[in-house]
Design an enzyme around this catalytic site. Structure first.
Site, PDB file in Angstrom:
ATOM      1  N   ASP A 187       0.843  -1.202   0.000  1.00  0.00           N
ATOM      2  CA  ASP A 187       0.000   0.000   0.000  1.00  0.00           C
ATOM      3  C   ASP A 187       0.880   1.254   0.000  1.00  0.00           C
ATOM      4  O   ASP A 187       2.001   1.236   0.520  1.00  0.00           O
ATOM      5  CB  ASP A 187      -0.905  -0.033   1.242  1.00  0.00           C
ATOM      6  CG  ASP A 187      -2.133   0.847   1.082  1.00  0.00           C
ATOM      7  OD1 ASP A 187      -2.280   1.492   0.025  1.00  0.00           O
ATOM      8  OD2 ASP A 187      -2.933   0.895   2.019  1.00  0.00           O
ATOM      9  N   HIS A 213       3.435   3.319  -8.741  1.00  0.00           N
ATOM     10  CA  HIS A 213       3.296   1.885  -9.054  1.00  0.00           C
ATOM     11  C   HIS A 213       4.591   1.364  -9.694  1.00  0.00           C
ATOM     12  O   HIS A 213       5.023   0.250  -9.423  1.00  0.00           O
ATOM     13  CB  HIS A 213       2.105   1.668  -9.996  1.00  0.00           C
ATOM     14  CG  HIS A 213       0.780   2.041  -9.364  1.00  0.00           C
ATOM     15  ND1 HIS A 213       0.444   1.680  -8.085  1.00  0.00           N
ATOM     16  CD2 HIS A 213      -0.283   2.742  -9.853  1.00  0.00           C
ATOM     17  CE1 HIS A 213      -0.770   2.143  -7.793  1.00  0.00           C
ATOM     18  NE2 HIS A 213      -1.228   2.792  -8.846  1.00  0.00           N
ATOM     19  N   LEU A 227      11.459 -20.451  -3.697  1.00  0.00           N
ATOM     20  CA  LEU A 227      10.397 -19.561  -3.194  1.00  0.00           C
ATOM     21  C   LEU A 227       9.192 -19.704  -4.106  1.00  0.00           C
ATOM     22  O   LEU A 227       9.331 -19.735  -5.332  1.00  0.00           O
ATOM     23  CB  LEU A 227      10.884 -18.103  -3.212  1.00  0.00           C
ATOM     24  CG  LEU A 227       9.835 -17.042  -2.825  1.00  0.00           C
ATOM     25  CD1 LEU A 227       9.550 -17.099  -1.320  1.00  0.00           C
ATOM     26  CD2 LEU A 227      10.294 -15.636  -3.211  1.00  0.00           C
TER      27      LEU A 227
HETATM   28  C1  FPP Z   1      -1.710   0.129  -3.492  1.00  0.00           C
HETATM   29  O1  FPP Z   1      -1.221   1.446  -3.399  1.00  0.00           O
HETATM   30  C2  FPP Z   1      -1.058  -0.545  -4.588  1.00  0.00           C
HETATM   31  C3  FPP Z   1      -1.705  -1.113  -5.641  1.00  0.00           C
HETATM   32  C4  FPP Z   1      -3.174  -1.111  -5.769  1.00  0.00           C
HETATM   33  C5  FPP Z   1      -0.963  -1.727  -6.740  1.00  0.00           C
HETATM   34  C6  FPP Z   1       0.201  -2.581  -6.351  1.00  0.00           C
HETATM   35  C7  FPP Z   1       1.049  -2.719  -7.540  1.00  0.00           C
HETATM   36  C8  FPP Z   1       2.384  -2.659  -7.555  1.00  0.00           C
HETATM   37  C9  FPP Z   1       3.229  -2.634  -6.365  1.00  0.00           C
HETATM   38  C10 FPP Z   1       3.010  -2.595  -8.879  1.00  0.00           C
HETATM   39  C11 FPP Z   1       3.692  -3.741  -9.415  1.00  0.00           C
HETATM   40  C12 FPP Z   1       3.342  -5.081  -8.981  1.00  0.00           C
HETATM   41  C13 FPP Z   1       3.810  -6.170  -9.608  1.00  0.00           C
HETATM   42  C14 FPP Z   1       3.475  -7.512  -9.094  1.00  0.00           C
HETATM   43  C15 FPP Z   1       4.657  -6.091 -10.791  1.00  0.00           C
HETATM   44  P1  FPP Z   1      -2.230   2.634  -3.659  1.00  0.00           P
HETATM   45  O2  FPP Z   1      -2.167   2.990  -5.086  1.00  0.00           O
HETATM   46  O3  FPP Z   1      -3.586   2.280  -3.158  1.00  0.00           O
HETATM   47  O4  FPP Z   1      -1.611   3.773  -2.784  1.00  0.00           O
HETATM   48  P2  FPP Z   1      -2.378   4.944  -2.042  1.00  0.00           P
HETATM   49  O5  FPP Z   1      -3.222   4.303  -0.974  1.00  0.00           O
HETATM   50  O6  FPP Z   1      -1.266   5.771  -1.487  1.00  0.00           O
HETATM   51  O7  FPP Z   1      -3.194   5.659  -3.061  1.00  0.00           O
END
Ligand code: FPP
Length: 228
Positions: free
Chosen positions: A18, A35, A129
């Site tokens: 997150d 991201h 893993l």
């Molecule tokens: C939450 O942060 C994150 C996500 C919904 C996406 C997670 C994706 C990645 C880490 C990118 C790559 C992943 C892979 C497996 C290649 P948020 O956007 O909700 O953050 P915020 O709460 O600060 O808005």
């Protein structure tokens, strides 16, 4: 010196990644940059798990509710998963990392599906893993779907996958957000303040150290208190 660790290294670590958006906003960047940086942190988490001897790592990459996000952000995330599968699978295969994708497949872009199949096929021999990427994932949906195929709680556990030992969530939030609800029945939880793009091997080592200092009785009493 007496160790304060009660537990071995967790076998199954699950992470709710997150704070990508907040990380980007704090740098004056678009959310998609968060991201992109988050994808680099994925590699650091994997390397950390390999080094520590964690056997299964499940990452919450895209929830079933994330479809509610702006279309441009959803597309950027799908492109990022595509890029990840195109560039990381060979390395994972060489390093003995088995990749699985959990979640619904019927709503994912068609271009992603053969890459997921290939990633799972190419890496299925990996024993170092097991990396499980949760994409279009909802625990409620997974439980509901699996429950129709089984007739006992034990079978349902087998169907869904291993219980989580350590659940980590970044960016200061303290919720499960429909992630591995069944498998987290006895998970130890560690909540970190840092945003996911700042997550590194030290973050993982700290979370694992917190876990190892905990006492898990699974509803029983400690062995030392069991008499009398
Ligand atoms: C939450 O942060 C994150 C996500 C919904 C996406 C997670 C994706 C990645 C880490 C990118 C790559 C992943 C892979 C497996 C290649 P948020 O956007 O909700 O953050 P915020 O709460 O600060 O808005």
């Amino acid at each position: 010196m007496k160790s304060t660790y009660h537990l071995p290294v967790p076998e199954h670590v699950a992470i709710i990644m997150d704070g990508n958006g907040r990380w980007a906003s704090a740098q004056g960047l678009p959310r998609t940059e968060g991201h992109r940086e988050g994808a680099k942190a994925v590699r650091r988490a994997i390397e950390g798990c390999c080094r520590l001897g964690v056997k299964t790592l499940t990452l919450y990459a895209f929830s079933a509710d994330n479809w509610k996000r702006p279309r441009a952000e959803v597309s950027a995330l799908m492109l990022l998963f595509r890029h990840y599968l195109l560039t990381e699978v060979e390395e994972c295969r060489k390093e003995g990392i088995r990749i699985s994708v959990i979640g619904r497949r019927d709503r994912l872009p068609g271009t992603l599906l053969p890459l997921i199949d290939e990633a799972e096929r190419e890496t299925r021999g990996g024993t170092r893993l097991h990396l499980r990427l949760a994409v279009d994932y909802s625990a409620r949906d997974a439980i509901f779907t699996a429950a129709r195929r089984v007739s006992s709680a034990e079978e349902l556990s087998k169907e869904l996958g291993p219980d989580v030992d350590l659940l980590v969530r970044t960016a200061g939030e303290q919720r499960l957000s429909d992630f591995l609800l069944w498998e987290c029945a006895y998970a130890e939880m560690v909540f970190l303040q840092q945003c996911w793009p700042d997550f590194d091997e030290d973050s993982l080592a700290d979370a694992v150290a917190q876990y190892r200092g905990r006492v898990r009785n699974f509803g029983a009493v400690p062995v030392t208190a069991a008499v009398g």
